[in-house]
Design a protein around this motif. Structure first.
Motif: not given
Length: 128
Positions: A113-115, A119-120, A125-127
């Protein structure tokens, strides 16, 4: 301000109004000092009872999110930023509880879940 009501929802109409206005305030979509529609106008726009809209505004006032001034209307409160942050954190915790419950129903270990969250987070961050 766009409020969408559902007659099929188990949530009462006044609760739907409170939730949507609260979310707009906490997300910064409507800012401190913003004049909300009058109780009568909102009732007319949503085609619901004035009593229902009055109850919703009273609930928002109890939460400290709006201030009502007799003869002038209801305004988004100028609550301090720390208060707004605490309210937003409370909403986030509710969302995280749902995510944890869903991951448990999938028998997903905490690490997985943490992974997924990492990832999300990195993708978003790029958005910004």
């Amino acid at each position: 301000m766009n409020i969408i009501l559902s007659n099929a929802s188990d949530e009462p109409i006044y609760g739907q109004i409170v939730r949507q206005i609260r979310q707009s305030i906490l997300n910064g979509e409507i800012t401190p000092g913003h004049l909300l529609p009058s109780i009568r106008q909102l009732a007319k726009d949503l085609q619901i009872s004035v009593i229902t809209t009055k109850r919703a505004y009273e609930e928002l006032e109890k939460e400290g999110l709006i201030d009502s001034v007799v003869g002038k209307g209801s305004f988004v409160s100028g609550a301090n930023p720390q208060f707004i942050r605490e309210q937003r954190l409370r909403l986030l915790e509710g969302t995280l509880i749902e995510a944890v419950q869903e991951s448990r129903s999938l028998n997903m270990p905490l690490e997985e879940l943490v992974a997924h969250i990492r990832l999300l987070y990195k993708e978003l961050e790029g958005e910004d």
